[in-house]
Structures are given as C-alpha cells and as structure tokens.
Design a protein around this motif. Structure first.
Motif, PDB file in Angstrom:
ATOM      1  N   PRO A 219       0.812  -1.224   0.000  1.00 43.44           N
ATOM      2  CA  PRO A 219       0.000   0.000   0.000  1.00 43.44           C
ATOM      3  C   PRO A 219       0.844   1.273   0.000  1.00 43.44           C
ATOM      4  O   PRO A 219       0.513   2.249  -0.671  1.00 43.44           O
ATOM      5  CB  PRO A 219      -0.824  -0.135   1.291  1.00 43.44           C
ATOM      6  N   GLY A 220       1.937   1.271   0.764  1.00 40.71           N
ATOM      7  CA  GLY A 220       2.818   2.430   0.768  1.00 40.71           C
ATOM      8  C   GLY A 220       3.475   2.651  -0.582  1.00 40.71           C
ATOM      9  O   GLY A 220       3.660   3.801  -1.016  1.00 40.71           O
ATOM     10  N   LEU A 221       3.822   1.559  -1.276  1.00 46.44           N
ATOM     11  CA  LEU A 221       4.395   1.673  -2.617  1.00 46.44           C
ATOM     12  C   LEU A 221       3.381   2.282  -3.567  1.00 46.44           C
ATOM     13  O   LEU A 221       3.735   3.153  -4.386  1.00 46.44           O
ATOM     14  CB  LEU A 221       4.828   0.292  -3.109  1.00 46.44           C
ATOM     15  N   GLN A 222       2.125   1.852  -3.474  1.00 48.19           N
ATOM     16  CA  GLN A 222       1.078   2.438  -4.311  1.00 48.19           C
ATOM     17  C   GLN A 222       0.985   3.938  -4.099  1.00 48.19           C
ATOM     18  O   GLN A 222       0.891   4.714  -5.065  1.00 48.19           O
ATOM     19  CB  GLN A 222      -0.269   1.787  -3.988  1.00 48.19           C
ATOM     20  N   GLU A 223       0.995   4.358  -2.824  1.00 52.04           N
ATOM     21  CA  GLU A 223       0.890   5.781  -2.522  1.00 52.04           C
ATOM     22  C   GLU A 223       2.089   6.553  -3.074  1.00 52.04           C
ATOM     23  O   GLU A 223       1.938   7.667  -3.587  1.00 52.04           O
ATOM     24  CB  GLU A 223       0.781   5.979  -1.016  1.00 52.04           C
ATOM     25  N   SER A 224       3.289   5.955  -2.962  1.00 46.21           N
ATOM     26  CA  SER A 224       4.495   6.635  -3.470  1.00 46.21           C
ATOM     27  C   SER A 224       4.432   6.812  -4.980  1.00 46.21           C
ATOM     28  O   SER A 224       4.802   7.870  -5.513  1.00 46.21           O
ATOM     29  CB  SER A 224       5.743   5.836  -3.090  1.00 46.21           C
ATOM     30  N   ILE A 225       3.967   5.780  -5.683  1.00 50.81           N
ATOM     31  CA  ILE A 225       3.859   5.874  -7.139  1.00 50.81           C
ATOM     32  C   ILE A 225       2.845   6.942  -7.516  1.00 50.81           C
ATOM     33  O   ILE A 225       3.092   7.770  -8.408  1.00 50.81           O
ATOM     34  CB  ILE A 225       3.458   4.507  -7.732  1.00 50.81           C
ATOM     35  N   ARG A 226       1.701   6.961  -6.831  1.00 48.69           N
ATOM     36  CA  ARG A 226       0.651   7.916  -7.171  1.00 48.69           C
ATOM     37  C   ARG A 226       1.059   9.355  -6.850  1.00 48.69           C
ATOM     38  O   ARG A 226       0.547  10.293  -7.475  1.00 48.69           O
ATOM     39  CB  ARG A 226      -0.636   7.554  -6.425  1.00 48.69           C
ATOM     40  N   ALA A 227       1.956   9.520  -5.893  1.00 47.40           N
ATOM     41  CA  ALA A 227       2.397  10.873  -5.527  1.00 47.40           C
ATOM     42  C   ALA A 227       3.567  11.359  -6.372  1.00 47.40           C
ATOM     43  O   ALA A 227       4.010  12.494  -6.215  1.00 47.40           O
ATOM     44  CB  ALA A 227       2.783  10.909  -4.051  1.00 47.40           C
ATOM     45  N   SER A 228       4.089  10.524  -7.267  1.00 49.99           N
ATOM     46  CA  SER A 228       5.282  10.874  -8.040  1.00 49.99           C
ATOM     47  C   SER A 228       4.915  11.293  -9.458  1.00 49.99           C
ATOM     48  O   SER A 228       3.786  11.101  -9.917  1.00 49.99           O
ATOM     49  CB  SER A 228       6.244   9.680  -8.091  1.00 49.99           C
ATOM     50  N   SER A 229       5.896  11.865 -10.153  1.00 46.24           N
ATOM     51  CA  SER A 229       5.709  12.286 -11.542  1.00 46.24           C
ATOM     52  C   SER A 229       7.074  12.456 -12.186  1.00 46.24           C
ATOM     53  O   SER A 229       8.020  12.924 -11.542  1.00 46.24           O
ATOM     54  CB  SER A 229       4.917  13.591 -11.603  1.00 46.24           C
ATOM     55  N   LEU A 243      17.961  -5.268 -10.468  1.00 50.08           N
ATOM     56  CA  LEU A 243      18.156  -4.467 -11.662  1.00 50.08           C
ATOM     57  C   LEU A 243      17.709  -3.034 -11.383  1.00 50.08           C
ATOM     58  O   LEU A 243      16.608  -2.807 -10.860  1.00 50.08           O
ATOM     59  CB  LEU A 243      17.342  -5.030 -12.831  1.00 50.08           C
ATOM     60  N   ASN A 244      18.558  -2.077 -11.727  1.00 56.46           N
ATOM     61  CA  ASN A 244      18.225  -0.665 -11.557  1.00 56.46           C
ATOM     62  C   ASN A 244      17.674  -0.115 -12.869  1.00 56.46           C
ATOM     63  O   ASN A 244      18.362  -0.125 -13.897  1.00 56.46           O
ATOM     64  CB  ASN A 244      19.468   0.131 -11.140  1.00 56.46           C
ATOM     65  N   LEU A 245      16.419   0.343 -12.806  1.00 54.86           N
ATOM     66  CA  LEU A 245      15.748   0.849 -13.988  1.00 54.86           C
ATOM     67  C   LEU A 245      15.291   2.284 -13.726  1.00 54.86           C
ATOM     68  O   LEU A 245      15.329   2.771 -12.598  1.00 54.86           O
ATOM     69  CB  LEU A 245      14.535  -0.019 -14.341  1.00 54.86           C
ATOM     70  N   THR A 246      14.871   2.929 -14.801  1.00 56.20           N
ATOM     71  CA  THR A 246      14.281   4.268 -14.683  1.00 56.20           C
ATOM     72  C   THR A 246      12.915   4.236 -15.341  1.00 56.20           C
ATOM     73  O   THR A 246      12.783   3.823 -16.498  1.00 56.20           O
ATOM     74  CB  THR A 246      15.160   5.339 -15.351  1.00 56.20           C
ATOM     75  N   VAL A 247      11.900   4.665 -14.604  1.00 56.68           N
ATOM     76  CA  VAL A 247      10.534   4.649 -15.118  1.00 56.68           C
ATOM     77  C   VAL A 247      10.017   6.082 -15.153  1.00 56.68           C
ATOM     78  O   VAL A 247      10.241   6.863 -14.218  1.00 56.68           O
ATOM     79  CB  VAL A 247       9.631   3.749 -14.243  1.00 56.68           C
ATOM     80  N   ASP A 248       9.352   6.450 -16.248  1.00 54.36           N
ATOM     81  CA  ASP A 248       8.824   7.808 -16.421  1.00 54.36           C
ATOM     82  C   ASP A 248       7.350   7.811 -16.008  1.00 54.36           C
ATOM     83  O   ASP A 248       6.457   7.538 -16.811  1.00 54.36           O
ATOM     84  CB  ASP A 248       8.980   8.244 -17.877  1.00 54.36           C
ATOM     85  N   VAL A 249       7.096   8.120 -14.748  1.00 51.37           N
ATOM     86  CA  VAL A 249       5.731   8.097 -14.212  1.00 51.37           C
ATOM     87  C   VAL A 249       4.934   9.241 -14.837  1.00 51.37           C
ATOM     88  O   VAL A 249       5.404  10.380 -14.901  1.00 51.37           O
ATOM     89  CB  VAL A 249       5.745   8.237 -12.676  1.00 51.37           C
TER      90      VAL A 249
END
Length: 442
Positions: A219-229, A243-249
């Motif tokens: 649940p905390g991960l969900q909140e972090s993703i939703r609060a990011s951009s 693996l270290n990746l970069t995601v464009d939220v």
C-alpha cells in the motif's frame, strides 16, 4: 451449519465484550488497591447478582444485565461542607437531596478503621491514575488485538511483486466500463511507463525513488507511485538479481483507493503494473498507525452521534434503511460477530482478522467514551481531580490556605440527565439492532 456458527459467533463475541468490561474494571481495581483504597465489590454487569465469591475484603461477581460493570470503592465523594446534625448539607436546592443521598451512599461502607482508605482522601494525581486506568486498559487490549491481527494473522493487501504489466495507458473510466483492462490497446494508446522501462511480471519492486520498499509495504508503494511524476529510479529483483531501472511516471485518471470514495476517480501518478495480493504480516509501526487511525475515526464518530439520532430513530421505528455507519450496541456488534463466523468459503484469516478487529474497535470506543467529562463515566471523576489539583497548587503558590477537596457531588444533576439520555439512546439502538440490524455482508 450456518445457524450453528452464527450462534457460536454471537456467544464468542459476547464473551469477548464481557472480558473487555472485566479488563477495564481490573484497571480501576488494581490501581485502587495499589494506593490503599478499599474496594468492597468488583462486578461485571448490573442488577441482580447471578454469581459471586468473596476473596478477602472484596466480593467478585457477575450480574444479570451485562451492559457494563463497576468497581465500588469506599468514599468516592467527600463529606458535604457545613453538614448539619444528620450529616446533611445545610444548603437547599432542587438537587440538594439527591447530592446528600449520594454522599450518604458513598459513606455507607466506611468504618472508623477505614477512614484513611477512602477514595476522596487520596491526592488528586492518585485519583486521576485510578480513574484513567480503566479506559487505559481498554486501549492496551485494543493495541494487543490489532497487533495480533496485523503482526500475527496478517492482513490481505497488495504486495510488492508485479503480477501483470499493462501494455498501454487507458483511463480508469474505460477500465471501469469493461471491468478489466482491454484485451487490445486502443489505437494511438501509448505504452505504459512500466512496459517502456522493461518491468516484467514476477519482478519484485525492492526500491522506488531511492527508498527501499519492504515486502509487506505494497500500500505504501502504491501511494508513493501515485504521488510521483516524471523520471523515477526503480529497483526490481528478478531471478535473484537486482536491476536498476528508470521509469517515467505519468499522470492518469485512476480509481480512488480511499474506501470512503468508492467509485470515484483521482488524477495521480501512473506506472502501469498490477501488484500481487496476499496476506502480509505488518510491523509495530503499522500497528501504531492503525490504532491512531482508529482512535481518530472513533472520536469523530462519537462527535457525530447526536446528528445520527434522527436516522437511527427512523431505522428503529419507521422502517427506514439503516446506514452502515449507524451506531450499534451490544446486540448489534454481537450479531455481527455471529455473521462473521457464519460465512462460508472465506479464508480463516479474513474471519479471525475481522472478528478481532471489531473487538478492538469496541475497546477503542470504551476508551474514548469513558474519558468524557460526564459522571458517572470515568472522566466525571478525572475532571474534578484535575480542578482540585489546580486550585490547591494555585493556593499554595499564593500562600493561601488549602481550599480542600472539590465537591464532585455537584456534578450529579448532569449525571442523572446523562443516564436518562443514555438509557433512551441505548433502548433505541437495541430496537434498531433487533428489527433493522446493520449488515456488513449485504
């Protein structure tokens, strides 16, 4: 079999309520004895005594009406100032007789050798401890029950493992219409940030935006993703390697995760993954957070009780629909306890977790309600003790004589009004619980 488990559930939850009451009274009893106050009675329930046993100077028992309990301490009220020959106040007034009778009842068990063992003779801070100990025991029990549920049984929630990766960005409204992501991407729909970044089903997200993510912190991960951009570093575990990746939220229209806003949407950060679900054991910090949320929510619900009386009256006597958040009494919560155990095909973790969580919520309610500054609740003795302490400390600082004990009997008119209102409200709740009960499973 359903009827059998319903009866068993009602009985078990009812016993849990009695244990909660006895646990509350144990707090008063233990601290009173600790400070040398005499306790003639320790009772669970009111009315006629069903069973009792005497151990030392205290009679322990169960009474016929299981709607509360009490510990009777001698000398709860101080003698009236300026008493006459018959021990009654020389003052007059519409409630003076009631106050004098209450003082006489308070002195009923005081023998000459027990004069220094009365409740009112103890210093204010000791009286505060004795009266606060009961509600505090309910808080302790609520924390223990929540800890059992969250740290022992576990709670059903999203985890941090990727169950599926959505191929394209689709607004939540389109997904809601089809009740699932579309099998084929609409023309022109861009790929999801997760797919573009190379995230695969089976990956476990172990860090997001540079912060580690525990396995039970879905649940905390969900909140972090939703609060990011924008571009965000993300670390996934795949085949034993990280693996270290970069995601464009990106921003997208998503379903609101708040249960109170079910069916509504919000604009928030979107990754494009579906997280696995399961039972996860949480940590002590999450237990504290859950208890804090429950205390806040219960306090808010208590303040809203007057506003809910008209709807409760309609549900009880006019056949109107009963709201899910309607106040419930012993009958209602015990019936829901039976409803929980009577469910078929439900994992035992769900039943046990919901059962214990409801009992914990009841104890949170007992904790907060008993702190209200109204006699005969515990807060009705705590407030006079605090006021007495303030008066005595102020007099001492100003070099004035000790003003003596605060006459808590003066609050008794409020107590009688409260008891009448409480009895009427309890009767209305009991009728509603019987004829129009709250049903949490539809």
């Amino acid at each position: 079999m359903t009827i059998f488990w319903t009866i068993v559930g009602i009985a078990i939850f009812f016993v849990g309520l009695l244990i909660s009451i006895a646990w509350h009274e144990l707090g008063h009893f233990a601290t009173a004895r600790w400070f040398g106050i005499k306790v003639p009675e320790f009772m669970v329930g009111f009315g006629r005594t069903v069973w009792s046993v005497r151990r030392g100077e205290t009679e322990y028992g169960i009474k016929a009406i299981p709607l509360g309990g009490y510990v009777r301490m001698i000398g709860m009220l101080p003698p009236a100032p300026g008493r006459g020959r018959l021990g009654r106040s020389r003052r007059t007034g519409p409630f003076q007789g009631l106050m004098d009778d209450a003082r006489a009842q308070s002195q009923m068990d005081v023998r000459p050798e027990d004069a220094d063992r009365q409740f009112w003779t103890r210093s204010p801070w000791k009286r505060i401890v004795v009266m606060f100990a009961g509600p505090f025991m309910n808080l302790i029990l609520a924390v223990a029950l929540f800890a059992t549920v969250l740290m022992g049984v576990g709670t059903f929630q999203v985890g941090t493992q990727v169950a599926a990766v959505n191929e394209c960005v689709v607004p939540a409204a389109v997904v809601a219409e089809q009740e699932a992501p579309p099998a084929e991407c609409p023309a022109g729909a861009p790929p999801t940030p997760a797919l573009a970044a190379g995230i695969q089903p089976g990956d476990r997200i172990v860090a997001f935006d540079g912060r580690p993510v525990a396995e039970n912190a879905g649940p905390g991960l969900q909140e972090s993703i939703r609060a990011s951009s924008g571009p965000m570093p993300i670390t996934v575990e795949r085949g034993g390697q990280q693996l270290n990746l970069t995601v464009d939220v990106i921003d997208n229209t998503l379903a609101d995760l708040n249960p109170r806003n079910r069916g509504q949407t919000v604009t928030a950060g979107f990754l494009g993954v579906e997280l696995s679900q399961g039972y996860y054991r949480l940590g002590p910090d999450q237990v504290v957070e859950r208890v804090g949320e429950m205390i806040t929510g219960t306090a808010e619900a208590i303040t809203q009780i007057p506003a809910r009386v008209p709807a409760l009256f309609g549900a009880a006597f006019l056949g109107e629909e009963r709201a899910q958040d309607s106040p419930m009494g012993v009958v209602g919560v015990s019936r829901i306890g039976g409803e929980i155990l009577s469910q078929e095909g439900v994992p035992w973790q769900d039943n046990l977790g919901l059962f214990l969580s409801m009992l914990a919520a009841v104890n949170i309610s007992l904790f907060l309600l008993n702190l209200l500054p109204i006699p005969p609740l515990d807060g009705g003795q705590i407030v006079p003790a605090i006021w007495e302490s303030i008066k005595r400390n102020t007099a001492q600082a100003l070099g004035r004589p000790d003003p003596g004990p605060v006459d808590a009997a003066r609050l008794l008119p409020f107590a009688y009004v409260f008891v009448l209102v409480f009895l009427g409200f309890s009767l209305m709740v009991a009728v509603a619980d019987i004829v129009n009960p709250v049903r949490i499973f539809g």
